[in-house]
Write a protein that holds these residues in place. Sequence first.
Motif, PDB file in Angstrom:
ATOM      1  N   THR A   1       0.944  -1.103  -0.094  1.00 22.50           N
ATOM      2  CA  THR A   1       0.162  -0.026   0.036  1.00 22.50           C
ATOM      3  C   THR A   1       0.905   1.101  -0.185  1.00 22.50           C
ATOM      4  OG1 THR A   1      -1.712   1.282   1.257  1.00 22.50           O
ATOM      5  CG2 THR A   1      -0.113  -0.166   2.521  1.00 22.50           C
TER       6      THR A   1
ATOM      7  N   GLN B   1      -7.318   8.501  11.178  1.00 25.10           N
ATOM      8  CA  GLN B   1      -7.157   8.422   9.873  1.00 25.10           C
ATOM      9  C   GLN B   1      -8.457   8.153   9.046  1.00 25.10           C
ATOM     10  OE1 GLN B   1      -5.255   4.076  10.261  1.00 25.10           O
ATOM     11  NE2 GLN B   1      -6.585   3.436   8.903  1.00 25.10           N
ATOM     12  N   GLY B   2      -8.388   8.040   7.726  1.00 25.46           N
ATOM     13  CA  GLY B   2      -9.524   8.263   7.034  1.00 25.46           C
ATOM     14  C   GLY B   2     -10.860   7.533   7.399  1.00 25.46           C
ATOM     15  N   ARG B   3     -10.690   6.254   7.765  1.00 21.59           N
ATOM     16  CA  ARG B   3     -12.121   5.418   8.300  1.00 21.59           C
ATOM     17  C   ARG B   3     -12.704   6.099   9.356  1.00 21.59           C
ATOM     18  NH1 ARG B   3      -9.006  -0.135   8.223  1.00 21.59           N
ATOM     19  NH2 ARG B   3      -7.741   1.083   6.967  1.00 21.59           N
TER      20      ARG B   3
ATOM     21  N   GLU C   1     -14.883   8.662   7.789  1.00 18.84           N
ATOM     22  CA  GLU C   1     -15.900   7.935   7.064  1.00 18.84           C
ATOM     23  C   GLU C   1     -16.956   7.517   8.065  1.00 18.84           C
ATOM     24  OE1 GLU C   1     -13.638   4.924   5.210  1.00 18.84           O
ATOM     25  OE2 GLU C   1     -13.125   6.218   3.553  1.00 18.84           O
TER      26      GLU C   1
ATOM     27  N   PHE D   1     -15.315   2.327  -2.451  1.00 20.16           N
ATOM     28  CA  PHE D   1     -13.784   1.845  -1.602  1.00 20.16           C
ATOM     29  C   PHE D   1     -14.307   1.126  -0.291  1.00 20.16           C
ATOM     30  CE2 PHE D   1     -10.277   1.916   1.437  1.00 20.16           C
ATOM     31  CZ  PHE D   1      -9.216   1.441   0.729  1.00 20.16           C
TER      32      PHE D   1
ATOM     33  N   ASN E   1      -9.162   4.695  -6.320  1.00 20.84           N
ATOM     34  CA  ASN E   1      -8.599   3.552  -5.943  1.00 20.84           C
ATOM     35  C   ASN E   1      -8.716   2.440  -6.721  1.00 20.84           C
ATOM     36  OD1 ASN E   1      -6.545   1.946  -4.482  1.00 20.84           O
ATOM     37  ND2 ASN E   1      -7.104   2.681  -2.496  1.00 20.84           N
TER      38      ASN E   1
ATOM     39  N   ASP F   1     -13.918  12.082  -1.085  1.00 17.18           N
ATOM     40  CA  ASP F   1     -12.942  11.561  -0.467  1.00 17.18           C
ATOM     41  C   ASP F   1     -11.804  11.874  -1.182  1.00 17.18           C
ATOM     42  OD1 ASP F   1     -11.030   9.595   0.191  1.00 17.18           O
ATOM     43  OD2 ASP F   1     -12.254   7.664  -0.186  1.00 17.18           O
TER      44      ASP F   1
ATOM     45  N   ARG G   1      -6.513  10.950  -2.367  1.00 18.00           N
ATOM     46  CA  ARG G   1      -5.483  11.385  -3.290  1.00 18.00           C
ATOM     47  C   ARG G   1      -5.668  12.355  -4.311  1.00 18.00           C
ATOM     48  NH1 ARG G   1      -6.133   5.907  -2.663  1.00 18.00           N
ATOM     49  NH2 ARG G   1      -4.490   4.686  -1.496  1.00 18.00           N
TER      50      ARG G   1
ATOM     51  N   SER H   1      -7.799  10.546   4.290  1.00 17.55           N
ATOM     52  CA  SER H   1      -7.066   9.570   4.778  1.00 17.55           C
ATOM     53  C   SER H   1      -5.470  10.258   4.481  1.00 17.55           C
ATOM     54  CB  SER H   1      -6.868   8.462   4.284  1.00 17.55           C
ATOM     55  OG  SER H   1      -5.699   7.714   4.548  1.00 17.55           O
TER      56      SER H   1
ATOM     57  N   LYS I   1      -1.793   9.172   2.597  1.00 21.31           N
ATOM     58  CA  LYS I   1      -1.395   8.998   1.133  1.00 21.31           C
ATOM     59  C   LYS I   1      -0.864  10.162   0.845  1.00 21.31           C
ATOM     60  CE  LYS I   1      -4.736   5.621   1.896  1.00 21.31           C
ATOM     61  NZ  LYS I   1      -5.511   5.269   3.005  1.00 21.31           N
TER      62      LYS I   1
ATOM     63  N   ARG J   1      -2.486  -5.025  -6.971  1.00 24.99           N
ATOM     64  CA  ARG J   1      -2.094  -3.813  -6.929  1.00 24.99           C
ATOM     65  C   ARG J   1      -0.672  -3.618  -6.358  1.00 24.99           C
ATOM     66  NH1 ARG J   1      -4.656   0.703  -2.795  1.00 24.99           N
ATOM     67  NH2 ARG J   1      -3.461  -0.622  -1.560  1.00 24.99           N
TER      68      ARG J   1
HETATM   69  N1  F0G Z   1     -10.372   6.196   0.908  1.00 28.05           N
HETATM   70  C1  F0G Z   1      -9.787   5.844  -0.096  1.00 28.05           C
HETATM   71  C2  F0G Z   1      -9.716   6.017  -1.379  1.00 28.05           C
HETATM   72  C3  F0G Z   1      -8.465   4.906   0.457  1.00 28.05           C
HETATM   73  O1  F0G Z   1      -7.778   4.547  -0.483  1.00 28.05           O
HETATM   74  C4  F0G Z   1      -8.346   4.618   2.062  1.00 28.05           C
HETATM   75  C5  F0G Z   1      -7.513   3.969   2.364  1.00 28.05           C
HETATM   76  C6  F0G Z   1      -9.356   5.153   2.649  1.00 28.05           C
HETATM   77  C7  F0G Z   1     -10.324   5.919   2.378  1.00 28.05           C
HETATM   78  C8  F0G Z   1      -9.375   4.659   4.169  1.00 28.05           C
HETATM   79  O2  F0G Z   1      -8.348   5.500   4.929  1.00 28.05           O
HETATM   80  O3  F0G Z   1      -6.796   3.660   5.685  1.00 28.05           O
HETATM   81  O4  F0G Z   1      -6.674   5.927   6.463  1.00 28.05           O
HETATM   82  O5  F0G Z   1      -8.541   4.535   7.035  1.00 28.05           O
HETATM   83  N2  F0G Z   1      -6.754   3.105   1.553  1.00 28.05           N
HETATM   84  C9  F0G Z   1      -5.578   2.373   2.037  1.00 28.05           C
HETATM   85  C10 F0G Z   1      -5.030   1.371   0.693  1.00 28.05           C
HETATM   86  C11 F0G Z   1      -5.890   1.222   3.137  1.00 28.05           C
HETATM   87  O6  F0G Z   1      -4.270   0.722   0.899  1.00 28.05           O
HETATM   88  O7  F0G Z   1      -5.607   1.701  -0.384  1.00 28.05           O
HETATM   89  P1  F0G Z   1      -7.618   4.918   6.252  1.00 28.05           P
END
Ligand code: F0G
Length: 456
Positions: free
Chosen positions: A49, A98-100, A103, A123, A185, A214, A217, A254, A257, A404
């Motif tokens: 990742t 973190q991101g979740r 969310e 996602f 993603n 979201d 990125r 998140s 990234k 990936r």
């Molecule tokens: N949204 C997207 C587009 C993500 O790619 C991720 C995390 C999250 C939300 C959640 O954020 O991990 O900080 O809680 N993606 C990682 C990945 C896990 O490997 O693509 P998070």
Amino acid sequence: KRSWAEPYKIKMVEPVRMISREERQEAIEEAGYNTFLLRSRDVYIDLLTDSGTSAMSDRQWAGMMLGDEAYAGSENFYHLEEAIQKFYGYKHVVPTHQGRGAEHIISQLMIKEGDFVPGNMYFTTTKLHQELAGGTFVDVIIDEAHDPENEHPFKANVDLEKLERLIEEKGADRIPYVSIATSVNMAGGQPISLGNLKKVRELTDKYDIPIIHDMTRVAENAYFIKQREPGYEDVPIKDIVHEICSLTDGATMSAKKDALVNIGGFLALNDEELFKLAQNMVVVYEGLHTYGGMAGRDMEALAIGITESVEENHIRARVGQVQYLGEKLLDMGVPIVKPIGSHGVFLNARKILPHLSQDELPAQTLAAALYVDSGVRSMERGVVSAGRNHETGEHNYPELELVRLTIPRRVYTQAHMDVVAESVEAVYKNREEITGLEFDYEPEYLRFFQSRFKKR
Ligand code: F0G
């Protein structure tokens, strides 16, 4: 055309371990053929990742020393808030671990039982939080996004007809918001165009539906806009990022990234009332509203990371390295998702292992084989990641069955990319010998993280 190199030099190194093929075979069996269950010490090049795996700059590390570890009102929070307001333009900030975390809060606040949440492809964590809040995710991305061969420059665009049909069918009051990701993603790191986003804005304005972005990125998406969207050739990345954000009402981030930190995230909102509710909820699940699960030093590093993430040279080198690997693989004739994505190269496992049915988990199988070949760790993004249908209990069968190769930011060199490409080529040449996997253990939520598999 002249060569260009990374816009940084290396000040500190972290040795990596290389183990033998036999040891790798043992390690993957012990891990139940799931790359998430490998120990990092057994990995040579880690492309699992790009999340939390990037290298911080000396400026960010210096910022870590300025951590104001006060429980309330940390100076670093105000720096973070300023950076978000300046570069992204959102008014209010709720920090999360973190991101979740973000969310979770936005889903619980906005989604009611029986609601529908349209989005430009799902996602994993985003969709799960929508479902846990009682909603149903509906994919409204353009069809091209589901075709790995299609070279549409903006595969993350929304199909406006699909979106409007859904609104008409279900009624605007059953749609709490439209979920728009930049650099999608699961589609392979593909961008949405500003032209399309503006139309989504017009349509949602007509029905008075907010857009939640979201923005994990967003700078990478902005880079592709600069490369591909007429009229944006000479616009600075930071202005494109700002314009994208200005077309939406709030965002989950998140920061692990784009924003170049090892941990952190936030929820950003323009609506004052919603912000107050989120601020109240964050103290229940994350931490006080001026740290939300981050240490003061983490917030400082993040504030600086946001600034660096929109620098032209940085983003060109970042996405450029991914393009370099992708082009090498294309030259070798390996089937990958096209166009090459922003944060990783996605191997088309369906095409590489056509003798495996989706029940034989082609992407999971390919990721395991690649690890055994070279110690390169990748991730499954196919039927295992897609989980099960909550009503029928059946697997969700996504059209994309991908592996990936995700590139951390500022971590690996061009030579590492060469090694990765050679290993993928070796596995590709030997593809007919590869046999499939089946589930051995399957947990309830986000099963790809912890499932175990065995040879069929
Ligand atoms: N949204 C997207 C587009 C993500 O790619 C991720 C995390 C999250 C939300 C959640 O954020 O991990 O900080 O809680 N993606 C990682 C990945 C896990 O490997 O693509 P998070």
